[in-house]
Design a protein around this motif. Structure first.
Motif, PDB file in Angstrom:
ATOM      1  N   HIS A   1       0.877  -1.295   0.274  1.00 29.96           N
ATOM      2  CA  HIS A   1       0.066   0.097  -0.099  1.00 29.96           C
ATOM      3  C   HIS A   1       0.876   1.362  -0.084  1.00 29.96           C
ATOM      4  O   HIS A   1       1.967   1.225   0.624  1.00 29.96           O
ATOM      5  CB  HIS A   1      -1.140  -0.047   1.361  1.00 29.96           C
ATOM      6  N   THR A   2       0.461   2.120  -0.998  1.00 33.19           N
ATOM      7  CA  THR A   2       1.185   3.396  -0.986  1.00 33.19           C
ATOM      8  C   THR A   2       0.706   4.505  -0.130  1.00 33.19           C
ATOM      9  O   THR A   2      -0.554   4.416  -0.105  1.00 33.19           O
ATOM     10  CB  THR A   2       1.533   3.990  -2.288  1.00 33.19           C
ATOM     11  N   PRO A   3       1.050   5.338   0.639  1.00 31.77           N
ATOM     12  CA  PRO A   3       0.386   6.458   1.152  1.00 31.77           C
ATOM     13  C   PRO A   3      -0.424   7.091   0.363  1.00 31.77           C
ATOM     14  O   PRO A   3      -1.551   7.705   0.720  1.00 31.77           O
ATOM     15  CB  PRO A   3       1.604   7.523   1.800  1.00 31.77           C
ATOM     16  N   GLU A   4      -0.525   7.174  -0.934  1.00 25.68           N
ATOM     17  CA  GLU A   4      -1.216   7.660  -1.942  1.00 25.68           C
ATOM     18  C   GLU A   4      -2.424   7.013  -2.038  1.00 25.68           C
ATOM     19  O   GLU A   4      -3.093   7.490  -3.195  1.00 25.68           O
ATOM     20  CB  GLU A   4      -0.438   8.366  -3.244  1.00 25.68           C
ATOM     21  N   GLY A   5      -2.384   6.000  -1.683  1.00 22.10           N
ATOM     22  CA  GLY A   5      -3.831   4.814  -1.881  1.00 22.10           C
ATOM     23  C   GLY A   5      -3.695   4.021  -3.112  1.00 22.10           C
ATOM     24  O   GLY A   5      -4.477   3.378  -3.565  1.00 22.10           O
ATOM     25  N   ARG A   6      -2.762   3.632  -3.306  1.00 22.55           N
ATOM     26  CA  ARG A   6      -2.500   2.516  -4.541  1.00 22.55           C
ATOM     27  C   ARG A   6      -2.194   1.248  -3.703  1.00 22.55           C
ATOM     28  O   ARG A   6      -1.379   1.076  -2.884  1.00 22.55           O
ATOM     29  CB  ARG A   6      -1.170   2.916  -5.375  1.00 22.55           C
ATOM     30  N   PHE A   7      -2.872   0.211  -4.340  1.00 27.76           N
ATOM     31  CA  PHE A   7      -2.619  -1.295  -3.667  1.00 27.76           C
ATOM     32  C   PHE A   7      -2.132  -2.251  -4.832  1.00 27.76           C
ATOM     33  O   PHE A   7      -2.142  -2.205  -5.926  1.00 27.76           O
ATOM     34  CB  PHE A   7      -4.002  -1.851  -3.303  1.00 27.76           C
ATOM     35  N   LEU A   8      -1.315  -3.101  -4.102  1.00 32.55           N
ATOM     36  CA  LEU A   8      -0.588  -4.265  -5.122  1.00 32.55           C
ATOM     37  C   LEU A   8      -0.848  -5.413  -4.141  1.00 32.55           C
ATOM     38  O   LEU A   8      -0.509  -5.293  -3.025  1.00 32.55           O
ATOM     39  CB  LEU A   8       0.611  -4.081  -5.716  1.00 32.55           C
ATOM     40  N   GLN A   9      -1.614  -6.462  -4.392  1.00 35.32           N
ATOM     41  CA  GLN A   9      -1.807  -7.790  -3.589  1.00 35.32           C
ATOM     42  C   GLN A   9      -1.704  -8.942  -4.023  1.00 35.32           C
ATOM     43  O   GLN A   9      -2.251  -9.138  -5.398  1.00 35.32           O
ATOM     44  CB  GLN A   9      -3.386  -7.395  -2.928  1.00 35.32           C
ATOM     45  N   VAL A  10      -1.266  -9.760  -3.330  1.00 37.25           N
ATOM     46  CA  VAL A  10      -0.920 -11.284  -3.936  1.00 37.25           C
ATOM     47  C   VAL A  10      -1.986 -12.147  -2.980  1.00 37.25           C
ATOM     48  O   VAL A  10      -1.796 -12.144  -1.709  1.00 37.25           O
ATOM     49  CB  VAL A  10       0.415 -11.843  -3.662  1.00 37.25           C
ATOM     50  N   LEU A  11      -2.972 -12.857  -3.487  1.00 37.27           N
ATOM     51  CA  LEU A  11      -3.806 -13.888  -2.957  1.00 37.27           C
ATOM     52  C   LEU A  11      -3.660 -15.199  -3.290  1.00 37.27           C
ATOM     53  O   LEU A  11      -3.174 -15.626  -4.567  1.00 37.27           O
ATOM     54  CB  LEU A  11      -5.399 -13.581  -3.230  1.00 37.27           C
ATOM     55  N   GLU A  12      -3.422 -16.160  -2.355  1.00 37.46           N
ATOM     56  CA  GLU A  12      -2.774 -17.401  -2.699  1.00 37.46           C
ATOM     57  C   GLU A  12      -3.589 -18.443  -1.759  1.00 37.46           C
ATOM     58  O   GLU A  12      -3.698 -18.164  -0.394  1.00 37.46           O
ATOM     59  CB  GLU A  12      -1.291 -17.539  -2.571  1.00 37.46           C
ATOM     60  N   GLY A  13      -4.134 -19.534  -2.199  1.00 37.62           N
ATOM     61  CA  GLY A  13      -4.736 -20.582  -1.578  1.00 37.62           C
ATOM     62  C   GLY A  13      -5.607 -21.240  -2.520  1.00 37.62           C
ATOM     63  O   GLY A  13      -5.358 -21.537  -3.722  1.00 37.62           O
ATOM     64  N   PRO A  14      -6.776 -21.855  -1.932  1.00 36.98           N
ATOM     65  CA  PRO A  14      -7.709 -22.564  -2.769  1.00 36.98           C
ATOM     66  C   PRO A  14      -8.324 -21.856  -4.049  1.00 36.98           C
ATOM     67  O   PRO A  14      -8.681 -20.635  -3.695  1.00 36.98           O
ATOM     68  CB  PRO A  14      -8.663 -23.418  -1.801  1.00 36.98           C
ATOM     69  N   GLN A  15      -8.292 -22.429  -5.206  1.00 39.70           N
ATOM     70  CA  GLN A  15      -8.695 -21.710  -6.361  1.00 39.70           C
ATOM     71  C   GLN A  15     -10.043 -21.071  -6.116  1.00 39.70           C
ATOM     72  O   GLN A  15     -10.248 -19.911  -6.422  1.00 39.70           O
ATOM     73  CB  GLN A  15      -8.778 -22.546  -7.446  1.00 39.70           C
ATOM     74  N   THR A  16     -11.088 -22.043  -5.514  1.00 34.56           N
ATOM     75  CA  THR A  16     -12.445 -21.318  -5.209  1.00 34.56           C
ATOM     76  C   THR A  16     -12.491 -20.199  -4.539  1.00 34.56           C
ATOM     77  O   THR A  16     -13.014 -19.133  -4.355  1.00 34.56           O
ATOM     78  CB  THR A  16     -13.372 -22.573  -4.738  1.00 34.56           C
ATOM     79  N   ALA A  17     -11.649 -20.396  -3.375  1.00 32.67           N
ATOM     80  CA  ALA A  17     -11.636 -19.129  -2.381  1.00 32.67           C
ATOM     81  C   ALA A  17     -11.089 -17.908  -2.809  1.00 32.67           C
ATOM     82  O   ALA A  17     -11.510 -16.822  -2.423  1.00 32.67           O
ATOM     83  CB  ALA A  17     -10.877 -19.522  -1.029  1.00 32.67           C
ATOM     84  N   VAL A  18      -9.887 -18.062  -3.494  1.00 34.07           N
ATOM     85  CA  VAL A  18      -9.141 -16.876  -3.987  1.00 34.07           C
ATOM     86  C   VAL A  18      -9.881 -16.022  -4.988  1.00 34.07           C
ATOM     87  O   VAL A  18     -10.106 -14.985  -5.082  1.00 34.07           O
ATOM     88  CB  VAL A  18      -7.816 -17.331  -4.679  1.00 34.07           C
ATOM     89  N   ARG A  19     -10.517 -16.988  -5.800  1.00 34.09           N
ATOM     90  CA  ARG A  19     -11.247 -16.175  -7.110  1.00 34.09           C
ATOM     91  C   ARG A  19     -12.672 -15.844  -6.303  1.00 34.09           C
ATOM     92  O   ARG A  19     -12.865 -14.521  -6.804  1.00 34.09           O
ATOM     93  CB  ARG A  19     -11.833 -17.248  -8.206  1.00 34.09           C
ATOM     94  N   HIS A  20     -13.263 -16.469  -5.530  1.00 38.57           N
ATOM     95  CA  HIS A  20     -14.514 -15.720  -4.751  1.00 38.57           C
ATOM     96  C   HIS A  20     -14.034 -14.238  -4.119  1.00 38.57           C
ATOM     97  O   HIS A  20     -14.833 -13.467  -4.075  1.00 38.57           O
ATOM     98  CB  HIS A  20     -15.057 -16.774  -3.888  1.00 38.57           C
ATOM     99  N   LEU A  21     -12.875 -14.519  -3.302  1.00 38.05           N
ATOM    100  CA  LEU A  21     -12.474 -13.436  -2.643  1.00 38.05           C
ATOM    101  C   LEU A  21     -12.208 -12.072  -3.613  1.00 38.05           C
ATOM    102  O   LEU A  21     -12.825 -10.967  -3.353  1.00 38.05           O
ATOM    103  CB  LEU A  21     -11.385 -13.363  -2.043  1.00 38.05           C
ATOM    104  N   TYR A  22     -11.746 -12.448  -4.702  1.00 41.78           N
ATOM    105  CA  TYR A  22     -11.347 -11.358  -5.659  1.00 41.78           C
ATOM    106  C   TYR A  22     -12.735 -10.867  -6.434  1.00 41.78           C
ATOM    107  O   TYR A  22     -13.065  -9.684  -6.235  1.00 41.78           O
ATOM    108  CB  TYR A  22     -10.204 -11.416  -6.638  1.00 41.78           C
ATOM    109  N   TYR A  23     -13.177 -11.790  -7.289  1.00 38.34           N
ATOM    110  CA  TYR A  23     -14.284 -11.352  -8.114  1.00 38.34           C
ATOM    111  C   TYR A  23     -15.447 -11.068  -7.565  1.00 38.34           C
ATOM    112  O   TYR A  23     -16.483 -10.368  -8.046  1.00 38.34           O
ATOM    113  CB  TYR A  23     -14.470 -12.695  -9.064  1.00 38.34           C
ATOM    114  N   HIS A  24     -15.911 -11.505  -6.266  1.00 37.67           N
ATOM    115  CA  HIS A  24     -17.048 -11.120  -5.443  1.00 37.67           C
ATOM    116  C   HIS A  24     -17.108 -10.279  -4.367  1.00 37.67           C
ATOM    117  O   HIS A  24     -18.003  -9.741  -4.097  1.00 37.67           O
ATOM    118  CB  HIS A  24     -17.781 -12.411  -5.062  1.00 37.67           C
TER     119      HIS A  24
END
Length: 158
Positions: A43-66
């Motif tokens: 996270h930058t102080p200017e509000g930019r985010f970069l994130q890596v999510l890893e785990g079971p495919q269903t859980a990761v995709r649900h978290l991001y897409y929903h």
């Protein structure tokens, strides 16, 4: 278990300071713990985010897409890479956090200024980007000695 990871970036819609980040981390870590997800958030102080999510495919995709995509606190969400992986890159964290400078994210993402017209994105292949992120997290922790109160040390091993 199909181990999967997803890397994305986004921009905060409004002010996103330490209190908002602390709330996001608290909720995110609880959710990830319950769903077998690990990863790291830059996270930058200017509000930019970069994130890596890893785990079971269903859980990761649900978290991001929903969940993440429907969060009105940010915009310009962009998936930089996703797919199956042999092992976790950030297994020690349910949601690690590093505060980064805008220049750090530009370097990690391979952004370059083209003749003053704005930034051009030259994406790295997914596994090369993961390796760059891993190196940044390790280097940043060593250089700053985790000086920022929201930065975190690994807390959970999967």
């Amino acid at each position: 278990m199909d181990l999967y990871h997803l890397i994305y970036q986004s921009q905060a819609l409004g002010a996103f300071g330490a209190p908002e980040l602390a709330t996001l981390l608290h909720r995110g870590r609880a959710h990830n713990q319950a769903n077998g997800i690990s990863g790291v958030l830059l996270h930058t102080p200017e509000g930019r985010f970069l994130q890596v999510l890893e785990g079971p495919q269903t859980a990761v995709r649900h978290l991001y897409y929903h969940v993440i995509l429907s969060d009105a606190r940010h915009f310009h969400c962009q998936v930089l890479g996703e797919g199956f992986c042999a092992q976790r890159s950030f297994a020690g964290w349910t949601m690690g956090c590093r505060v980064a400078r805008p220049a750090d994210l530009r370097a990690l993402l391979g952004e370059a200024p083209p003749d003053g017209l704005g930034l051009v994105h030259r994406p790295y292949p997914r596994f090369q980007l993961l390796a760059l992120l891993e190196a940044f997290v390790v280097q940043d922790a060593a250089e700053t000695d985790l000086a920022h109160p929201l930065d975190s040390r690994p807390t959970r091993h999967f």
